[in-house]
Design a protein around this motif. Sequence first.
Motif, PDB file in Angstrom:
ATOM      1  N   ILE A   1      82.622  68.014  23.524  1.00 45.40           N
ATOM      2  CA  ILE A   1      83.081  66.788  24.255  1.00 45.40           C
ATOM      3  C   ILE A   1      82.998  67.124  25.897  1.00 45.40           C
ATOM      4  O   ILE A   1      82.486  66.284  26.517  1.00 45.40           O
ATOM      5  N   LYS A   2      82.901  68.386  26.312  1.00 48.49           N
ATOM      6  CA  LYS A   2      82.888  68.861  27.634  1.00 48.49           C
ATOM      7  C   LYS A   2      81.207  69.061  27.723  1.00 48.49           C
ATOM      8  O   LYS A   2      80.960  69.097  29.147  1.00 48.49           O
ATOM      9  N   GLY A   3      80.443  68.752  26.898  1.00 51.56           N
ATOM     10  CA  GLY A   3      78.939  68.875  27.408  1.00 51.56           C
ATOM     11  C   GLY A   3      78.261  70.348  27.255  1.00 51.56           C
ATOM     12  O   GLY A   3      77.519  70.773  27.689  1.00 51.56           O
ATOM     13  N   ILE A   4      78.976  71.243  26.327  1.00 49.05           N
ATOM     14  CA  ILE A   4      78.770  72.554  26.522  1.00 49.05           C
ATOM     15  C   ILE A   4      77.998  72.713  24.961  1.00 49.05           C
ATOM     16  O   ILE A   4      78.431  72.616  24.057  1.00 49.05           O
ATOM     17  N   SER A   5      76.614  73.149  25.088  1.00 49.16           N
ATOM     18  CA  SER A   5      75.929  73.366  24.028  1.00 49.16           C
ATOM     19  C   SER A   5      76.456  74.728  22.946  1.00 49.16           C
ATOM     20  O   SER A   5      77.157  75.522  23.547  1.00 49.16           O
ATOM     21  N   ALA A   6      75.982  74.436  21.829  1.00 48.04           N
ATOM     22  CA  ALA A   6      76.623  75.691  20.992  1.00 48.04           C
ATOM     23  C   ALA A   6      75.950  77.076  21.436  1.00 48.04           C
ATOM     24  O   ALA A   6      76.526  77.966  21.342  1.00 48.04           O
ATOM     25  N   GLU A   7      74.772  76.964  21.949  1.00 50.31           N
ATOM     26  CA  GLU A   7      74.080  78.211  22.349  1.00 50.31           C
ATOM     27  C   GLU A   7      74.944  78.913  23.630  1.00 50.31           C
ATOM     28  O   GLU A   7      75.263  80.055  23.670  1.00 50.31           O
ATOM     29  N   LEU A   8      75.318  77.851  24.735  1.00 51.45           N
ATOM     30  CA  LEU A   8      76.008  78.221  25.628  1.00 51.45           C
ATOM     31  C   LEU A   8      77.495  78.711  25.458  1.00 51.45           C
ATOM     32  O   LEU A   8      77.951  79.895  25.820  1.00 51.45           O
TER      33      LEU A   8
ATOM     34  N   SER B   1      80.410  70.552  34.118  1.00 49.37           N
ATOM     35  CA  SER B   1      79.289  70.551  33.165  1.00 49.37           C
ATOM     36  C   SER B   1      78.541  69.128  33.731  1.00 49.37           C
ATOM     37  O   SER B   1      78.745  68.393  34.374  1.00 49.37           O
ATOM     38  N   VAL B   2      77.207  69.076  33.370  1.00 46.46           N
ATOM     39  CA  VAL B   2      76.180  68.093  33.629  1.00 46.46           C
ATOM     40  C   VAL B   2      76.838  66.669  33.149  1.00 46.46           C
ATOM     41  O   VAL B   2      76.770  65.768  33.719  1.00 46.46           O
ATOM     42  N   ARG B   3      77.295  66.843  31.731  1.00 48.95           N
ATOM     43  CA  ARG B   3      77.793  65.806  31.281  1.00 48.95           C
ATOM     44  C   ARG B   3      78.939  65.075  31.743  1.00 48.95           C
ATOM     45  O   ARG B   3      79.267  63.785  31.993  1.00 48.95           O
TER      46      ARG B   3
END
Length: 156
Positions: free
Chosen positions: A84-91, A24-26
């Motif tokens: 934590i992984k940088g995945i948004s709720a929408e994704l 992820s970007v994060r």
Amino acid sequence: MSDSDEQVQANEVLLRLLGRREHSVRELEQKLSQRGFTASIIRVVINEAIARGWQSDERYAELWTRHCLQRGDGINKIKASANIKGISAELLEQALAAEEPDWAGLCFVRLCKKFGPEPPATPKDRDRRIRHLLQRGFTYSDIKQALERQSDPLAD
């Protein structure tokens, strides 16, 4: 070291990271930052990777969600880990909708994998199974269905 040299090095590190697996970007920001690259250089190389299609949070969310489901994680654990992984709720919702998981079925599989097909013999054993499944991120309603299915030999 000049900015262009630092950018070339950051780009090489980014490509090595993405060559191993999706990130992820994060995650990329954290890993590049840990290696001492400046925020502006990190932003530039990540934006370039996105523009070239080398990095995609959507693709990462799909792969990561599939991996969590295969590992036997429940919805609550997946939601907690996604942030934590940088995945948004929408994704995450999109990735889960694409997978269409049967949470009660996954819970039953996890239950049988850990404890076998036999139903719990004692209330203490039942509580142990419930705790295990709750820690794996399953909801109590899914756990209840899985335990009922395990207790009913005609369910399968």
